[in-house]
Design an enzyme around this catalytic site. Structure first.
Site, PDB file in Angstrom:
ATOM      1  N   HIS A 228       5.046  47.531   7.669  1.00  0.00           N
ATOM      2  CA  HIS A 228       5.401  48.946   7.608  1.00  0.00           C
ATOM      3  C   HIS A 228       4.220  49.860   7.930  1.00  0.00           C
ATOM      4  O   HIS A 228       4.410  51.051   8.197  1.00  0.00           O
ATOM      5  CB  HIS A 228       6.016  49.297   6.243  1.00  0.00           C
ATOM      6  CG  HIS A 228       5.051  49.343   5.099  1.00  0.00           C
ATOM      7  ND1 HIS A 228       4.884  48.303   4.215  1.00  0.00           N
ATOM      8  CD2 HIS A 228       4.200  50.313   4.682  1.00  0.00           C
ATOM      9  CE1 HIS A 228       3.994  48.626   3.301  1.00  0.00           C
ATOM     10  NE2 HIS A 228       3.559  49.833   3.573  1.00  0.00           N
TER      11      HIS A 228
ATOM     12  N   ASP B 168       7.238  41.735   5.622  1.00  0.00           N
ATOM     13  CA  ASP B 168       6.383  42.917   5.636  1.00  0.00           C
ATOM     14  C   ASP B 168       4.944  42.540   5.973  1.00  0.00           C
ATOM     15  O   ASP B 168       3.992  42.955   5.307  1.00  0.00           O
ATOM     16  CB  ASP B 168       6.435  43.633   4.284  1.00  0.00           C
ATOM     17  CG  ASP B 168       5.872  45.051   4.377  1.00  0.00           C
ATOM     18  OD1 ASP B 168       5.811  45.598   5.497  1.00  0.00           O
ATOM     19  OD2 ASP B 168       5.462  45.591   3.337  1.00  0.00           O
TER      20      ASP B 168
ATOM     21  N   SER C 126      -1.686  50.219   1.376  1.00  0.00           N
ATOM     22  CA  SER C 126      -0.853  49.175   1.968  1.00  0.00           C
ATOM     23  C   SER C 126      -1.614  48.452   3.076  1.00  0.00           C
ATOM     24  O   SER C 126      -2.198  49.072   3.959  1.00  0.00           O
ATOM     25  CB  SER C 126       0.428  49.774   2.555  1.00  0.00           C
ATOM     26  OG  SER C 126       1.265  50.257   1.539  1.00  0.00           O
TER      27      SER C 126
END
Length: 505
Positions: A182, A218, A305
């Site tokens: 992402h 992911d 992230s």
């Protein structure tokens, strides 16, 4: 609750708190008090002074009474024997106490070994930051988002987002960085800033390419050309040391490093709060990931992230991915366990790096489809993926044998959960290239899996009309498949799904 990890008080050379040793040596001691007796002396200490006094008295008696009576001589001999016996008894007790102390020390060493590292001495948080920071990078994702106006026209708006990555290897031509999918999703341009340059006025920002990714996990690997890096950068950066998340224990201290909020690299620390925590995360395109995660109370915020979660030996044990942020929840961050995805990372690292193909050269299928969501999957039993609702006549998809009501679940072995993911995959392939689609086909026994090779075509072959830089797309399947959703998807499509599902051949 603040976790200080035994650093509130000074320790001795064996790592034991000095206040604890004082307490063990004097069980009556509390604070600065000397105990009930008020003298702070250890029980049994009076015997030693008695022995010393007797020896001194014997010495004086021997010198002064050498010519004394036999009675005095007998008395001295008798007392000398008692003194020697008392001395031997005292030495025996001292030896026993010494042995007890040695045993206590040995036990302490065993406990220390269990509590410390498996391979050596634990590093401090400061040492972890100094050691591991050179392997962390900041990633900026520059992209475009299609916006539909209230009059039905579609225009593109530039987007920018920030994330993190961890340097995990290199080959002859590229520096390889692992991050979250992402973080790089729908990127037009990826920019990488190395941590040692974030405070410089003119940092050497380099461009990266997506090497490979897996949306369902992911996970992504991006590549920077080594030729684009200065010698100074090559001297400053480091490749992270891979650890084993499978060796982590509850309560073990960990350190998270990443580009929090896009402000630059920051360091947070906490403990492993839970292991193998199942969590379903939903992305912006409504796709979901179903990983098992390391839960930690180390702060993980937007921008973190793709950053690293390190154990206290400086080894990478997780890829920071998400956090739960509500008014009632605090300290719940999640990292992808490195042991669970190590093989996937190695595969991605060995994949050929592909660049996004210009739209006029890009390959197309010629289908229209929509996402099979969790609700549709549970209600109708249709596999998750891209439901094909229409096929363009004469398109590459039709020539290859793709049919309505098939569900596309993978492209070249990579899982496809949404039409947008399929669109992203296809953006790396030019017209004329052949890709392998995995599809689910309904049969009397349910759904069967098939693989179909499709040679991609041009936008014209796919039935897509271009007008300037924007592509005109159909919002429904009522036009015989002319104008297909390789480049368009409608999330409201399944509002009328009963009709389409019941029209299956």
């Amino acid at each position: 609750m603040d976790y200080q990890f035994g650093q509130n008080e000074p320790n001795d050379e064996n790592g034991r708190p000095t206040w604890n040793q004082e307490w063990e040596q004097n069980p009556y001691r509390g604070g600065h008090s000397s105990g009930p007796s008020g003298n702070g002396k250890k029980p049994g200490g009076g015997k030693i002074w008695t022995v010393i006094a007797l020896i001194c008295a014997l010495a004086v008696g021997i010198v002064g009474g050498a010519y004394g009576s036999p009675m005095i001589s007998d008395y001295m001999n008798r007392n000398q024997g008692e003194a020697l016996a008392a001395l031997e008894s005292s030495e025996t007790e001292s030896s026993a106490e010494s042995e007890t102390d040695e045993e206590s020390k040995e036990e302490s060493k065993v406990v220390e070994t269990i509590q410390s590292t498996k391979d050596g001495t634990n590093l401090s948080v400061q040492q972890i930051a100094e050691t591991c920071m050179p392997s962390i990078v900041a990633i900026t994702n520059l992209g475009e988002q299609e916006i539909m106006s209230m009059w039905g026209t579609v225009y593109k708006q530039p987007t920018e987002s920030a994330g993190s990555g961890v340097i995990i290897g290199e080959n002859d031509d590229e520096l390889l960085i692992v991050t979250n999918f992402h973080v790089v999703q729908s990127s037009e341009t990826l920019r990488v800033l190395f941590s040692y340059q974030e405070d410089q006025d003119d940092p050497d920002i380099v461009e990266a390419k997506v090497k490979d990714y897996d949306q369902s996990k992911d996970l992504a690997v991006i590549a920077v050309k080594i030729d684009d890096l200065s010698q100074e950068t090559l001297d400053q950066i480091k490749v992270a040391k891979m650890g084993k998340s499978s060796d982590l224990s509850l309560g073990e201290q960990v350190v998270a490093i990443g580009n929090a909020l896009g402000y630059g690299q920051s360091v947070t620390t906490g403990i492993v709060s839970a292991l193998n925590r199942s969590l379903q995360l939903e992305s912006e395109d409504s796709s979901t990931t179903n990983n098992t995660y390391i839960q930690t109370d180390a702060a993980i915020n937007p921008g973190n992230s793709g950053g690293g979660l390190f154990n206290m030996q400086g080894e990478l044990v997780g890829i920071n991915s998400a956090k739960i942020a509500t008014e009632t929840v605090e300290g719940m961050g999640y990292s992808i366990p490195i042991s669970n995805v190590e093989n996937d990372i190695q595969t991605m690292m060995s994949t050929e790096t592909r660049e996004v193909v210009d739209e006029d050269k890009r390959g197309y299928l010629g289908i229209q489809g929509s996402n099979v969501t969790d609700d549709i999957n549970s209600q109708y039993g249709i596999p998750k993926g891209v439901f094909v609702s229409a096929i363009t006549a004469g398109s590459p998809a039709e020539r290859a044998g793709i049919q309505k009501n098939m569900v596309i679940t993978a492209l070249n072995g990579k899982s496809v959960a949404t039409i947008e993911a399929l669109k992203d995959y296809l953006s790396y392939y030019a017209a004329g290239e052949t890709v392998q689609l995995t599809v689910m086909v309904q049969s009397s026994q349910g759904y069967e899996e098939r693989t179909i090779d499709v040679t991609l075509g041009t936008s014209g072959e796919a039935g897509i009309e271009s007008s300037g830089s924007n592509q005109q797309e159909s919002q429904n399947g009522d036009n015989g498949g002319n104008g297909n959703s390789d480049q368009y998807y409608n999330n409201d499509y399944f509002n009328n799904f009963d009709y389409f599902y019941n029209q299956r051949p």
